[in-house]
Design an enzyme around this catalytic site. Structure first.
Site, mmCIF file in Angstrom:
data_model
loop_
_atom_site.group_PDB
_atom_site.id
_atom_site.type_symbol
_atom_site.label_atom_id
_atom_site.label_comp_id
_atom_site.label_asym_id
_atom_site.label_seq_id
_atom_site.Cartn_x
_atom_site.Cartn_y
_atom_site.Cartn_z
ATOM 1 C CB VAL A 1 -1.006 0.038 1.137
ATOM 2 C CG1 VAL A 1 -1.896 1.443 1.150
ATOM 3 C CG2 VAL A 1 -1.892 -1.262 1.313
ATOM 4 C CB CYS A 2 0.953 4.201 0.719
ATOM 5 S SG CYS A 2 1.209 5.939 0.866
ATOM 6 C CB THR A 3 5.792 4.972 -0.225
ATOM 7 O OG1 THR A 3 5.540 5.389 1.132
ATOM 8 C CG2 THR A 3 5.305 6.388 -0.871
ATOM 9 N N GLY B 1 -2.430 2.307 -4.324
ATOM 10 C CA GLY B 1 -2.004 3.711 -4.367
ATOM 11 C C GLY B 1 -1.987 4.206 -2.940
#
Lengths: 228, 228
Positions: free
Chosen positions: A100-102, A150
């Site tokens: 998830v995310c970075t 994202g």
């Protein structure tokens, strides 16, 4: 049969990257959700919320799904041999490798995204290319058994996609209903395309120091890979 | 000037009710977010995630916003004199009294919703009427300085509404962008109206024991109020 989800937890993790999918996974019948770190001492997320690991990198049981969330704390992880070794070892054993995310930057630093479609937070998305990944737009991006999401809140969408993949659409719909997940954002500002340009500029400016630190780390990781 | 948010935390809280608005509030410049309980020992949320309080009911500083999240753990709170006294005392001091999910039942049990419009998780919404509230449909429902949100994930929408109220629309939009909050639920199943009827029936059936326990507690709270 028990389904085992493991989510990496680390200092300065973005807590909602983790707590969103946690809520979805933990609603699955006969599921275990492990929060995995080097030791079991409570650690501070980037916004202050304390999180308590439940398993260590060494003693965590075999997992069906391994997920790496993001946040400011991914920066040191990209150069943390112990964590990268853990991810490489587990990547070949789990049914699904996810982020998830970075968190996807950490998968990239571990060399696990070469030639794979992946996404990340909008402010880090292009950095994936440095790791040989194919940066791909999408709130949840799937490339075989690799599923990346994202920024931050996309972890909830990812969680539901993951549950549908594992247990079918109806299992995911029931969890979505129980979580009353019929989102109604008060503004249209969730992506750089949707948000007013002044908001995008101000937010990018606020995130610039973290972005610059990340660029330097990514460059260093890739240099060390070439020379090693 | 520091803005102080306080979120009640308690055994068997639904962690995403709390972690959603926490993430939004903690992104505000010069904000403090306190997790408030009787003591500071880590406690178990309904899905297992450990949460660590940061302030006690007794020593918590003055708050601008007080928020009560929901979850299975609200059942004992509705009859917990210490918690109800805390909420009544603070309700008259804070700028905004708020709740997410079934947290509104605790506000109701404290007698703080009489004649006020309020919402709750869809499976508890009608129970608000027993407390003299006006059950009102809406993901985020405002009645003056009282702001209540619907089930679980509505806490993120609530958080953004709250920040916009306190600091203006642009502050909320910047946080929304940083959280990449452009939700894309994979299914249309977030409310009983949207979900397939079979999913609604199965989910209600799964939630029935908790619902029945709640009905009994609400009836007992109201009886004790009449006779006391």
């Amino acid at each position: 049969m028990t389904t085992r989800f493991g989510i990496l937890v680390f200092p300065n993790v973005q807590q909602l990257d983790l707590t969103g999918p946690y809520e979805v996974f933990s609603a699955v019948r006969d599921a275990e959700v492990h929060l995995i770190w080097k030791d079991l001492a409570p650690l501070r997320s980037s916004t202050g919320l304390m999180l308590t690991p439940t398993a260590t990198l060494e003693d965590c049981p075999p997992l069906d799904v391994l997920c790496v969330p993001g946040g400011g704390g991914v920066n040191p992880l990209m150069e943390d041999a112990v964590v990268l070794d853990f991810l490489r070892r587990r990547a070949s054993e789990v049914r699904y490798l996810t982020s998830v995310c970075t968190g996807s930057l950490v998968l990239g630093a571990a060399g696990l995204l070469v030639g794979r479609k992946a996404t990340s937070h909008w402010n880090a998305h292009d950095l994936l290319a440095h790791f040989g990944a194919i940066p791909t737009q999408g709130r949840v991006v799937r490339d075989g058994s690799l599923i990346t999401a994202g920024g931050v809140t996309s972890g909830i969408d990812f969680g539901l996609v993951m549950v549908a993949e594992l247990f079918g659409r109806e299992a995911a719909e029931s969890i979505q209903l129980a979580m009353e997940y019929a989102p109604a954002p008060p503004f249209q500002a969730g992506t750089p395309d949707e948000a007013p340009p002044a908001i995008v500029a101000a937010t990018k400016s606020k995130l610039a120091p973290s972005r610059q630190a990340r660029e330097e780390i990514v460059a260093r990781v890739m240099r060390s890979r070439v020379t090693s």
